[in-house]
Design a protein around this motif. Structure first.
Motif, PDB file in Angstrom:
ATOM      1  N   LEU A 161       1.133  -0.980   0.172  1.00 52.88           N
ATOM      2  CA  LEU A 161      -0.338  -0.042  -0.013  1.00 52.88           C
ATOM      3  C   LEU A 161       1.343   1.705   0.074  1.00 52.88           C
ATOM      4  CD1 LEU A 161      -2.740  -0.634   2.259  1.00 52.88           C
ATOM      5  CD2 LEU A 161      -3.140  -0.890   0.341  1.00 52.88           C
ATOM      6  N   THR A 162       2.011   1.166   0.247  1.00 49.28           N
ATOM      7  CA  THR A 162       3.160   2.472   0.939  1.00 49.28           C
ATOM      8  C   THR A 162       4.152   2.337  -0.706  1.00 49.28           C
ATOM      9  OG1 THR A 162       4.225   1.428   2.639  1.00 49.28           O
ATOM     10  CG2 THR A 162       2.223   2.282   2.658  1.00 49.28           C
ATOM     11  N   GLY A 163       4.125   1.424  -1.055  1.00 47.13           N
ATOM     12  CA  GLY A 163       5.326   1.085  -2.019  1.00 47.13           C
ATOM     13  C   GLY A 163       5.075   1.216  -3.622  1.00 47.13           C
ATOM     14  N   ASN A 172      17.283   0.004  -7.287  1.00 49.46           N
ATOM     15  CA  ASN A 172      17.746  -1.635  -6.576  1.00 49.46           C
ATOM     16  C   ASN A 172      18.638  -0.592  -5.275  1.00 49.46           C
ATOM     17  OD1 ASN A 172      20.427  -1.354  -7.299  1.00 49.46           O
ATOM     18  ND2 ASN A 172      19.858  -4.156  -8.149  1.00 49.46           N
ATOM     19  N   GLU A 173      18.861  -2.228  -4.307  1.00 51.62           N
ATOM     20  CA  GLU A 173      19.582  -1.728  -3.119  1.00 51.62           C
ATOM     21  C   GLU A 173      20.739  -1.549  -3.742  1.00 51.62           C
ATOM     22  OE1 GLU A 173      20.196  -6.034  -1.876  1.00 51.62           O
ATOM     23  OE2 GLU A 173      19.049  -4.748  -0.614  1.00 51.62           O
ATOM     24  N   LYS A 174      21.697  -1.888  -4.666  1.00 47.99           N
ATOM     25  CA  LYS A 174      23.141  -2.044  -5.186  1.00 47.99           C
ATOM     26  C   LYS A 174      23.067  -0.720  -6.131  1.00 47.99           C
ATOM     27  CE  LYS A 174      23.588  -7.006  -6.046  1.00 47.99           C
ATOM     28  NZ  LYS A 174      23.890  -7.544  -6.441  1.00 47.99           N
ATOM     29  N   GLY A 175      21.347   0.486  -6.381  1.00 48.85           N
ATOM     30  CA  GLY A 175      21.786   1.638  -6.827  1.00 48.85           C
ATOM     31  C   GLY A 175      21.524   1.801  -7.960  1.00 48.85           C
ATOM     32  N   GLU A 176      21.633  -0.028  -8.659  1.00 49.37           N
ATOM     33  CA  GLU A 176      21.746  -0.155  -9.776  1.00 49.37           C
ATOM     34  C   GLU A 176      19.666   0.522 -10.505  1.00 49.37           C
ATOM     35  OE1 GLU A 176      23.673  -4.226 -10.514  1.00 49.37           O
ATOM     36  OE2 GLU A 176      21.732  -4.006 -10.182  1.00 49.37           O
ATOM     37  N   GLU A 177      19.840   1.765 -11.623  1.00 48.87           N
ATOM     38  CA  GLU A 177      18.755   1.862 -12.524  1.00 48.87           C
ATOM     39  C   GLU A 177      18.026   0.823 -13.574  1.00 48.87           C
ATOM     40  OE1 GLU A 177      16.691   5.827 -14.412  1.00 48.87           O
ATOM     41  OE2 GLU A 177      19.568   5.882 -12.829  1.00 48.87           O
ATOM     42  N   LEU A 178      17.008   0.736 -12.895  1.00 50.95           N
ATOM     43  CA  LEU A 178      15.445  -0.172 -12.888  1.00 50.95           C
ATOM     44  C   LEU A 178      15.944   0.190 -14.918  1.00 50.95           C
ATOM     45  CD1 LEU A 178      13.341  -2.443 -13.482  1.00 50.95           C
ATOM     46  CD2 LEU A 178      12.119  -1.077 -13.150  1.00 50.95           C
ATOM     47  N   LEU A 191      -0.762  -0.963 -16.316  1.00 52.79           N
ATOM     48  CA  LEU A 191      -0.125  -1.337 -15.132  1.00 52.79           C
ATOM     49  C   LEU A 191       0.302   0.024 -13.808  1.00 52.79           C
ATOM     50  CD1 LEU A 191       0.200  -4.843 -16.113  1.00 52.79           C
ATOM     51  CD2 LEU A 191      -1.819  -4.694 -15.337  1.00 52.79           C
ATOM     52  N   PHE A 192       0.438  -0.628 -12.968  1.00 54.33           N
ATOM     53  CA  PHE A 192       1.211   0.080 -12.345  1.00 54.33           C
ATOM     54  C   PHE A 192       2.498  -0.188 -11.255  1.00 54.33           C
ATOM     55  CE2 PHE A 192      -2.934   1.740 -12.332  1.00 54.33           C
ATOM     56  CZ  PHE A 192      -3.251   2.614 -13.046  1.00 54.33           C
ATOM     57  N   PHE A 193       3.731   0.759 -11.505  1.00 56.86           N
ATOM     58  CA  PHE A 193       4.714  -0.098 -11.347  1.00 56.86           C
ATOM     59  C   PHE A 193       4.749   0.205  -9.225  1.00 56.86           C
ATOM     60  CE2 PHE A 193       8.813   0.759  -9.465  1.00 56.86           C
ATOM     61  CZ  PHE A 193       9.909  -0.448  -9.429  1.00 56.86           C
ATOM     62  N   ASN A 194       5.287  -1.297  -8.528  1.00 53.60           N
ATOM     63  CA  ASN A 194       5.104  -1.566  -7.516  1.00 53.60           C
ATOM     64  C   ASN A 194       6.646  -2.224  -6.951  1.00 53.60           C
ATOM     65  OD1 ASN A 194       4.463  -2.365  -4.344  1.00 53.60           O
ATOM     66  ND2 ASN A 194       3.469  -1.567  -4.925  1.00 53.60           N
ATOM     67  N   PRO A 195       7.363  -1.902  -6.197  1.00 56.87           N
ATOM     68  CA  PRO A 195       8.917  -2.899  -6.116  1.00 56.87           C
ATOM     69  C   PRO A 195       8.005  -3.775  -5.392  1.00 56.87           C
ATOM     70  CG  PRO A 195       8.757  -0.851  -5.164  1.00 56.87           C
ATOM     71  CD  PRO A 195       7.874  -1.178  -5.962  1.00 56.87           C
ATOM     72  N   TYR A 196       7.068  -3.720  -4.433  1.00 60.18           N
ATOM     73  CA  TYR A 196       6.629  -4.985  -3.313  1.00 60.18           C
ATOM     74  C   TYR A 196       5.834  -6.220  -4.602  1.00 60.18           C
ATOM     75  CZ  TYR A 196       9.487  -1.822  -0.313  1.00 60.18           C
ATOM     76  OH  TYR A 196       9.990  -1.362   0.651  1.00 60.18           O
ATOM     77  N   PHE A 197       5.406  -5.640  -5.612  1.00 54.70           N
ATOM     78  CA  PHE A 197       4.602  -7.114  -6.403  1.00 54.70           C
ATOM     79  C   PHE A 197       5.396  -7.705  -6.616  1.00 54.70           C
ATOM     80  CE2 PHE A 197       1.037  -7.911  -8.918  1.00 54.70           C
ATOM     81  CZ  PHE A 197       0.480  -8.406  -8.277  1.00 54.70           C
ATOM     82  N   ALA A 198       5.391  -8.717  -6.765  1.00 55.28           N
ATOM     83  CA  ALA A 198       6.062  -9.616  -7.307  1.00 55.28           C
ATOM     84  C   ALA A 198       6.716 -10.060  -8.407  1.00 55.28           C
ATOM     85  CB  ALA A 198       4.638 -11.499  -7.216  1.00 55.28           C
ATOM     86  N   ASN A 199       5.528  -9.224  -9.479  1.00 58.08           N
ATOM     87  CA  ASN A 199       6.430  -9.169 -11.167  1.00 58.08           C
ATOM     88  C   ASN A 199       6.587  -7.523 -11.314  1.00 58.08           C
ATOM     89  OD1 ASN A 199       4.214  -8.047 -11.585  1.00 58.08           O
ATOM     90  ND2 ASN A 199       3.668  -9.041 -13.178  1.00 58.08           N
ATOM     91  N   LEU A 200       6.045  -6.884  -9.886  1.00 57.66           N
ATOM     92  CA  LEU A 200       7.115  -5.029 -10.281  1.00 57.66           C
ATOM     93  C   LEU A 200       5.459  -4.710 -11.034  1.00 57.66           C
ATOM     94  CD1 LEU A 200      10.084  -5.499 -10.873  1.00 57.66           C
ATOM     95  CD2 LEU A 200       9.018  -5.595  -8.992  1.00 57.66           C
ATOM     96  N   ASN A 201       4.574  -4.846 -12.029  1.00 57.71           N
ATOM     97  CA  ASN A 201       3.571  -4.794 -12.343  1.00 57.71           C
ATOM     98  C   ASN A 201       2.084  -5.070 -12.011  1.00 57.71           C
ATOM     99  OD1 ASN A 201       5.462  -2.255 -13.708  1.00 57.71           O
ATOM    100  ND2 ASN A 201       5.686  -5.073 -15.272  1.00 57.71           N
ATOM    101  N   ILE A 202       1.519  -3.806 -11.032  1.00 61.28           N
ATOM    102  CA  ILE A 202       0.242  -4.371 -10.751  1.00 61.28           C
ATOM    103  C   ILE A 202      -0.778  -4.047 -10.963  1.00 61.28           C
ATOM    104  CG2 ILE A 202       0.072  -2.941  -8.675  1.00 61.28           C
ATOM    105  CD1 ILE A 202      -0.968  -4.558  -6.961  1.00 61.28           C
ATOM    106  N   ALA A 203      -2.114  -4.530 -11.293  1.00 58.34           N
ATOM    107  CA  ALA A 203      -3.417  -3.606 -12.009  1.00 58.34           C
ATOM    108  C   ALA A 203      -3.857  -2.168 -10.439  1.00 58.34           C
ATOM    109  CB  ALA A 203      -4.640  -4.727 -12.675  1.00 58.34           C
ATOM    110  N   MET A 204      -4.082  -2.624  -9.912  1.00 61.03           N
ATOM    111  CA  MET A 204      -4.528  -1.635  -8.908  1.00 61.03           C
ATOM    112  C   MET A 204      -3.796  -0.485  -8.498  1.00 61.03           C
ATOM    113  SD  MET A 204      -5.486  -2.354  -4.903  1.00 61.03           S
ATOM    114  CE  MET A 204      -4.128  -2.614  -4.216  1.00 61.03           C
ATOM    115  N   PRO A 205      -4.586   0.493  -8.748  1.00 58.76           N
ATOM    116  CA  PRO A 205      -4.036   2.013  -8.927  1.00 58.76           C
ATOM    117  C   PRO A 205      -3.555   1.745  -7.004  1.00 58.76           C
ATOM    118  CG  PRO A 205      -5.676   1.978  -9.205  1.00 58.76           C
ATOM    119  CD  PRO A 205      -6.359   0.907  -9.426  1.00 58.76           C
ATOM    120  N   ALA A 206      -2.620   2.966  -7.055  1.00 58.28           N
ATOM    121  CA  ALA A 206      -2.402   3.405  -5.584  1.00 58.28           C
ATOM    122  C   ALA A 206      -3.584   3.365  -4.442  1.00 58.28           C
ATOM    123  CB  ALA A 206      -1.404   4.119  -5.396  1.00 58.28           C
TER     124      ALA A 206
END
Length: 278
Positions: A161-163, A172-178, A191-206
């Motif tokens: 919800l906050t991600g 990412n944690e190594k400083g590499e840009e996606l 779709l919407f980008f959320n790094p806490y979702f399994a494949n990073l892209n989620i259909a639910m908007p924030a």
């Protein structure tokens, strides 16, 4: 001779098995794991500390009521709670009149077998939360058990919800840009980008977009972070409403088992004290 041959054959196959297992382990450790977009940028849930955590955990009723308010005003449009009955809300601290009032706001489908018609009636405390009629593609998941069904539980819900983040420039944690490392990983339209979702892209908007999105009855400041914590705590309760009772019962049971074990051991020593050596 046959016995010696059997022993040698057994030793050979045992050594072959150990060699194969060792080689596989060395390969697993030494060979780098293939780096995919998900492996490089998927985040583990952020820490979330709730009063229900641990073997002595109890629910914070005020937080549960705030979480139910967030669910009702923000989440209920798309997500149902089919395993929860309105009368269960009494466990959150609502009195009988409040439970009846909450239930009456819902429209519950009632099937008439004589006419074959389905009539919508105001909800009653005995009714479960009705299914959500969703007009879009697919069906959003029911949230009754989501805190137990997802790895990380309420911490995962809170993080999700906050991600939500802007994919451009995300590191990412190594400083590499996606998008520099994986240009093809741009989030598709819709779709919407959320790094806490399994494949990073989620259909639910924030769903939680700004502070003050709800107005808490107890006066708590409704920041996005606070709302996310509260609804996560509420969904932990819907997934495991008997958590407190289980914790309260578990410790006396463990104590009884330890006492019974000690008693059985002492009885064994007494009964067999003079029998050894015979």
């Amino acid at each position: 001779m046959i016995r010696i041959f059997s022993l040698l054959a057994g030793a050979f196959f045992s050594l072959a098995l150990l060699w194969s297992a060792g080689k596989g382990a060395v390969s697993y450790i030494s060979e780098p794991t293939p780096k995919t977009v998900e492996a490089s940028f998927h985040e583990h849930p952020k820490p979330l500390h709730l009063s229900s955590d641990g073997p002595f955990g109890t629910f914070d009723r005020q937080q549960l009521q705030r979480g139910f308010q967030v669910y009702s005003e923000v989440c209920a449009t798309c997500h149902a709670l089919k395993h929860v009955a309105y009368r269960d809300l009494a466990a959150l601290g609502y009195n009988e009149a409040e439970v009846k009032a909450i239930a009456a706001k819902a429209q519950i489908p009632a099937y008439n077998p004589a006419t074959g018609e389905v009539k919508m009636n105001p909800g009653q405390p005995k009714d479960h939360f009705p299914p959500v009629v969703y007009g879009g593609a697919g069906s959003p998941p029911d949230l009754s058990l989501v805190a137990k069904a997802r790895h990380g539980g309420p911490a995962y819900i809170y993080s999700l919800l906050t991600g939500y983040a802007d994919q451009a420039g995300y590191k990412n944690e190594k400083g590499e840009e996606l998008l520099k490392k994986f240009p093809e990983a741009k989030t598709p339209d819709g779709l919407f980008f959320n790094p806490y979702f399994a494949n990073l892209n989620i259909a639910m908007p924030a769903p939680l977009v700004s502070d003050g999105q709800v107005t808490y009855a107890d006066g708590t400041k409704a920041t996005v972070d606070q709302m996310a914590q509260d609804v996560s705590a509420f969904l932990m309760w819907t997934a495991e409403p008997k958590l407190e009772k289980r914790n309260q019962t578990g410790w006396p049971v463990i104590g009884f088992l330890l006492f019974a074990t000690a008693l059985a051991y002492m009885a064994y020593r007494t009964v067999w004290a003079g029998k050894k050596g015979h």
